[in-house]
Design a protein around this motif. Structure first.
Motif, PDB file in Angstrom:
ATOM      1  N   TRP A 122      37.971  39.696   0.961  1.00 47.82           N
ATOM      2  CA  TRP A 122      38.034  39.368  -0.779  1.00 47.82           C
ATOM      3  C   TRP A 122      37.056  39.782  -1.474  1.00 47.82           C
ATOM      4  O   TRP A 122      36.899  40.535  -2.831  1.00 47.82           O
ATOM      5  N   LYS A 123      35.973  38.938  -0.840  1.00 47.17           N
ATOM      6  CA  LYS A 123      34.614  39.293  -1.889  1.00 47.17           C
ATOM      7  C   LYS A 123      33.797  40.583  -1.806  1.00 47.17           C
ATOM      8  O   LYS A 123      33.368  40.781  -2.800  1.00 47.17           O
ATOM      9  N   LYS A 124      34.290  40.906  -0.712  1.00 50.71           N
ATOM     10  CA  LYS A 124      33.264  42.437  -0.659  1.00 50.71           C
ATOM     11  C   LYS A 124      34.705  43.267  -1.610  1.00 50.71           C
ATOM     12  O   LYS A 124      33.646  44.454  -2.015  1.00 50.71           O
ATOM     13  N   ALA A 125      35.486  43.032  -1.770  1.00 47.41           N
ATOM     14  CA  ALA A 125      36.473  43.925  -2.521  1.00 47.41           C
ATOM     15  C   ALA A 125      35.725  43.810  -4.196  1.00 47.41           C
ATOM     16  O   ALA A 125      37.069  44.061  -4.661  1.00 47.41           O
ATOM     17  N   GLY A 126      35.435  42.744  -4.436  1.00 47.14           N
ATOM     18  CA  GLY A 126      34.687  42.219  -5.763  1.00 47.14           C
ATOM     19  C   GLY A 126      35.745  41.786  -5.909  1.00 47.14           C
ATOM     20  O   GLY A 126      35.831  41.203  -7.352  1.00 47.14           O
ATOM     21  N   GLU A 127      36.812  40.714  -5.094  1.00 49.06           N
ATOM     22  CA  GLU A 127      37.995  40.443  -6.091  1.00 49.06           C
ATOM     23  C   GLU A 127      39.023  41.363  -6.987  1.00 49.06           C
ATOM     24  O   GLU A 127      39.843  40.615  -7.604  1.00 49.06           O
ATOM     25  N   GLU A 128      39.346  42.430  -6.488  1.00 47.71           N
ATOM     26  CA  GLU A 128      40.248  42.965  -6.800  1.00 47.71           C
ATOM     27  C   GLU A 128      40.849  43.775  -5.852  1.00 47.71           C
ATOM     28  O   GLU A 128      40.608  44.054  -5.135  1.00 47.71           O
ATOM     29  N   GLU A 129      42.054  43.245  -6.174  1.00 47.02           N
ATOM     30  CA  GLU A 129      43.512  43.428  -5.096  1.00 47.02           C
ATOM     31  C   GLU A 129      43.736  45.194  -5.258  1.00 47.02           C
ATOM     32  O   GLU A 129      43.686  45.530  -4.079  1.00 47.02           O
ATOM     33  N   THR A 130      43.466  46.528  -5.856  1.00 47.44           N
ATOM     34  CA  THR A 130      43.076  47.571  -5.418  1.00 47.44           C
ATOM     35  C   THR A 130      42.306  48.057  -4.569  1.00 47.44           C
ATOM     36  O   THR A 130      42.239  49.259  -4.014  1.00 47.44           O
ATOM     37  N   ALA A 131      41.167  47.467  -4.715  1.00 53.01           N
ATOM     38  CA  ALA A 131      39.568  47.357  -3.703  1.00 53.01           C
ATOM     39  C   ALA A 131      40.013  46.680  -2.471  1.00 53.01           C
ATOM     40  O   ALA A 131      39.702  47.428  -1.253  1.00 53.01           O
ATOM     41  N   PHE A 132      40.660  45.948  -2.576  1.00 53.11           N
ATOM     42  CA  PHE A 132      41.227  45.775  -0.541  1.00 53.11           C
ATOM     43  C   PHE A 132      42.280  46.255   0.299  1.00 53.11           C
ATOM     44  O   PHE A 132      41.493  46.863   0.789  1.00 53.11           O
ATOM     45  N   ARG A 133      43.068  46.572  -1.324  1.00 57.20           N
ATOM     46  CA  ARG A 133      44.437  47.459  -0.897  1.00 57.20           C
ATOM     47  C   ARG A 133      43.691  48.952  -0.067  1.00 57.20           C
ATOM     48  O   ARG A 133      44.078  49.615   1.041  1.00 57.20           O
ATOM     49  N   ALA A 134      42.878  49.329  -0.715  1.00 63.44           N
ATOM     50  CA  ALA A 134      42.251  50.538  -0.194  1.00 63.44           C
ATOM     51  C   ALA A 134      42.080  50.684   0.376  1.00 63.44           C
ATOM     52  O   ALA A 134      42.030  51.891   1.741  1.00 63.44           O
ATOM     53  N   VAL A 135      40.978  49.639   1.060  1.00 64.46           N
ATOM     54  CA  VAL A 135      40.743  49.862   2.855  1.00 64.46           C
ATOM     55  C   VAL A 135      41.623  48.579   3.808  1.00 64.46           C
ATOM     56  O   VAL A 135      41.687  49.887   4.629  1.00 64.46           O
ATOM     57  N   ASP A 136      41.906  47.676   3.664  1.00 64.18           N
ATOM     58  CA  ASP A 136      43.433  46.761   4.303  1.00 64.18           C
ATOM     59  C   ASP A 136      44.630  47.785   4.548  1.00 64.18           C
ATOM     60  O   ASP A 136      45.580  47.255   5.131  1.00 64.18           O
ATOM     61  N   HIS A 137      44.938  48.238   3.511  1.00 59.98           N
ATOM     62  CA  HIS A 137      46.197  48.973   3.482  1.00 59.98           C
ATOM     63  C   HIS A 137      45.760  50.837   4.181  1.00 59.98           C
ATOM     64  O   HIS A 137      46.469  51.105   4.499  1.00 59.98           O
ATOM     65  N   ASP A 138      45.067  51.526   2.288  1.00 59.64           N
ATOM     66  CA  ASP A 138      45.583  52.688   2.418  1.00 59.64           C
ATOM     67  C   ASP A 138      44.808  53.541   3.782  1.00 59.64           C
ATOM     68  O   ASP A 138      45.645  54.405   4.612  1.00 59.64           O
ATOM     69  N   LEU A 139      43.116  52.935   4.079  1.00 60.18           N
ATOM     70  CA  LEU A 139      42.245  53.452   5.123  1.00 60.18           C
ATOM     71  C   LEU A 139      43.106  53.788   6.402  1.00 60.18           C
ATOM     72  O   LEU A 139      43.012  54.021   7.836  1.00 60.18           O
ATOM     73  N   VAL A 140      44.177  52.663   6.336  1.00 56.62           N
ATOM     74  CA  VAL A 140      44.060  51.851   8.010  1.00 56.62           C
ATOM     75  C   VAL A 140      45.106  53.122   8.646  1.00 56.62           C
ATOM     76  O   VAL A 140      45.570  53.678   9.672  1.00 56.62           O
ATOM     77  N   LEU A 141      45.917  52.762   7.224  1.00 54.50           N
ATOM     78  CA  LEU A 141      47.077  53.538   7.245  1.00 54.50           C
ATOM     79  C   LEU A 141      46.746  55.334   7.634  1.00 54.50           C
ATOM     80  O   LEU A 141      47.264  56.164   8.265  1.00 54.50           O
ATOM     81  N   GLU A 142      45.908  55.503   7.018  1.00 56.50           N
ATOM     82  CA  GLU A 142      45.731  57.486   6.813  1.00 56.50           C
ATOM     83  C   GLU A 142      44.387  57.221   7.542  1.00 56.50           C
ATOM     84  O   GLU A 142      44.932  58.609   8.647  1.00 56.50           O
ATOM     85  N   THR A 143      44.370  56.820   8.791  1.00 55.56           N
ATOM     86  CA  THR A 143      43.805  56.385   9.456  1.00 55.56           C
ATOM     87  C   THR A 143      44.992  56.942  10.714  1.00 55.56           C
ATOM     88  O   THR A 143      44.585  57.041  11.662  1.00 55.56           O
ATOM     89  N   ALA A 144      45.764  55.320  10.247  1.00 57.87           N
ATOM     90  CA  ALA A 144      46.769  55.662  11.870  1.00 57.87           C
ATOM     91  C   ALA A 144      47.858  57.242  11.579  1.00 57.87           C
ATOM     92  O   ALA A 144      48.179  57.623  13.062  1.00 57.87           O
ATOM     93  N   GLN A 145      47.917  57.380  10.513  1.00 60.02           N
ATOM     94  CA  GLN A 145      48.535  58.844  10.463  1.00 60.02           C
ATOM     95  C   GLN A 145      48.306  60.140  11.087  1.00 60.02           C
ATOM     96  O   GLN A 145      48.445  61.184  11.824  1.00 60.02           O
ATOM     97  N   ALA A 146      46.557  60.075  11.117  1.00 61.31           N
ATOM     98  CA  ALA A 146      45.415  61.228  11.767  1.00 61.31           C
ATOM     99  C   ALA A 146      45.961  61.546  12.828  1.00 61.31           C
ATOM    100  O   ALA A 146      46.054  62.305  13.613  1.00 61.31           O
ATOM    101  N   ALA A 147      45.786  59.744  13.408  1.00 63.95           N
ATOM    102  CA  ALA A 147      45.893  59.632  14.596  1.00 63.95           C
ATOM    103  C   ALA A 147      47.165  59.589  15.429  1.00 63.95           C
ATOM    104  O   ALA A 147      47.543  60.619  16.569  1.00 63.95           O
ATOM    105  N   LYS A 148      48.549  59.368  14.678  1.00 68.79           N
ATOM    106  CA  LYS A 148      49.239  60.195  15.138  1.00 68.79           C
ATOM    107  C   LYS A 148      49.675  61.621  15.426  1.00 68.79           C
ATOM    108  O   LYS A 148      50.467  62.081  15.977  1.00 68.79           O
ATOM    109  N   LYS A 149      49.373  61.938  13.903  1.00 70.18           N
ATOM    110  CA  LYS A 149      49.078  63.982  14.286  1.00 70.18           C
ATOM    111  C   LYS A 149      48.629  63.953  15.565  1.00 70.18           C
ATOM    112  O   LYS A 149      49.359  65.499  15.421  1.00 70.18           O
ATOM    113  N   LEU A 150      47.546  63.738  15.767  1.00 72.16           N
ATOM    114  CA  LEU A 150      46.677  64.061  16.685  1.00 72.16           C
ATOM    115  C   LEU A 150      47.421  63.453  18.388  1.00 72.16           C
ATOM    116  O   LEU A 150      46.784  64.131  19.163  1.00 72.16           O
ATOM    117  N   ASP A 151      48.715  63.365  18.019  1.00 70.89           N
ATOM    118  CA  ASP A 151      49.105  62.689  19.867  1.00 70.89           C
ATOM    119  C   ASP A 151      48.174  61.781  20.468  1.00 70.89           C
ATOM    120  O   ASP A 151      48.270  61.654  21.045  1.00 70.89           O
TER     121      ASP A 151
END
Length: 233
Positions: free
Chosen positions: A78-107
């Motif tokens: 929370w501190k590294k994200a500047g205590e901003e929900e958008t910044a936190f979600r960008a890493v812990d939600h969006d980036l995780v899922l984007e990485t997972a989607q890429a991994a799934k697509k590549l079998d």
């Protein structure tokens, strides 16, 4: 070795990521490749590759190395994200899922994700809600094998100073663990070494399905990782 497994590690510079790297020193049954946004100092004796690239290029790296399993140790505070929900979600939600989607697509067959005790998409606590939402979306992707680790308070050497509340929690962990029973056991403090060992052990398992591991499950999995003998320096 014929039983050597190729593992990609996302989030190599964090507490769990660096601990996974440390656990791979001297291992011949794992061929580890780290993927990170910045350079990092690798420990002495480790035999691995580290690709430094922007997240938009991570899919290309995954395609190039073709791992059997991917350990996702992405996460911010929370501190590294500047205590901003958008910044936190960008890493812990969006980036995780984007990485997972890429991994799934590549079998990529197996995906091991480090989440958090108490993760719940319906939680009133933002942190746990985001963690729960990620777990829900990962389940929908239907990897051959999905392992979700839900550790309690992580104990280990973390880069940078800890927050005062976190330092206090770690210092009080031995006593706190004694007070957490029943359904609260899952919130007990757990060493990062145990989480890293469990992630590696689970990456080597071929059985298909979705598996969720709380603290007790993480400790059980960690014990199944074959031990190695380090040469004396």
């Amino acid at each position: 070795m014929s039983d050597t497994i190729r593992i990609a590690l996302i989030g190599a510079t964090g507490l769990i990521g660096t601990t996974v790297i440390g656990q791979c020193i001297g291992r011949e049954d794992v061929r580890l490749t780290g993927i990170a946004r910045r350079e990092m100092k690798l420990p002495r004796g480790i035999r691995m590759e580290l690709f430094v690239a922007e997240p938009a290029k991570w899919g290309e790296v995954i395609e190039a190395i073709r791992p059997t399993a991917l350990i996702c140790a992405l996460g911010t505070t929370w501190k590294k994200a500047g205590e901003e929900e958008t910044a936190f979600r960008a890493v812990d939600h969006d980036l995780v899922l984007e990485t997972a989607q890429a991994a799934k697509k590549l079998d990529v067959e197996r995906f091991i994700h480090v989440s958090s005790a108490g993760a719940d998409p319906m939680s009133s606590k933002f942190y746990l809600k985001v963690k729960g939402e990620v777990e829900r979306e990962l389940t929908k992707m239907r990897f051959g094998r999905l392992d979700i680790l839900r550790p309690g308070l992580l104990v280990g050497k973390r880069e940078g100073d800890r927050r005062p509340a976190e330092r206090f929690g770690i210092a009080a962990a031995p006593l706190g663990n004694l007070l957490l029973h029943g359904s609260y056991r899952r919130f007990r403090a757990i060493r990062s070494d145990s989480v890293a060992q469990a992630a590696l052990a689970l990456a080597k398992r071929a059985a298909r399905g979705r598996f969720v591991h709380d603290n007790d499950g993480i400790l059980r999995a960690a014990k199944t990782l074959p031990q190695i003998e380090h040469e004396a320096s």
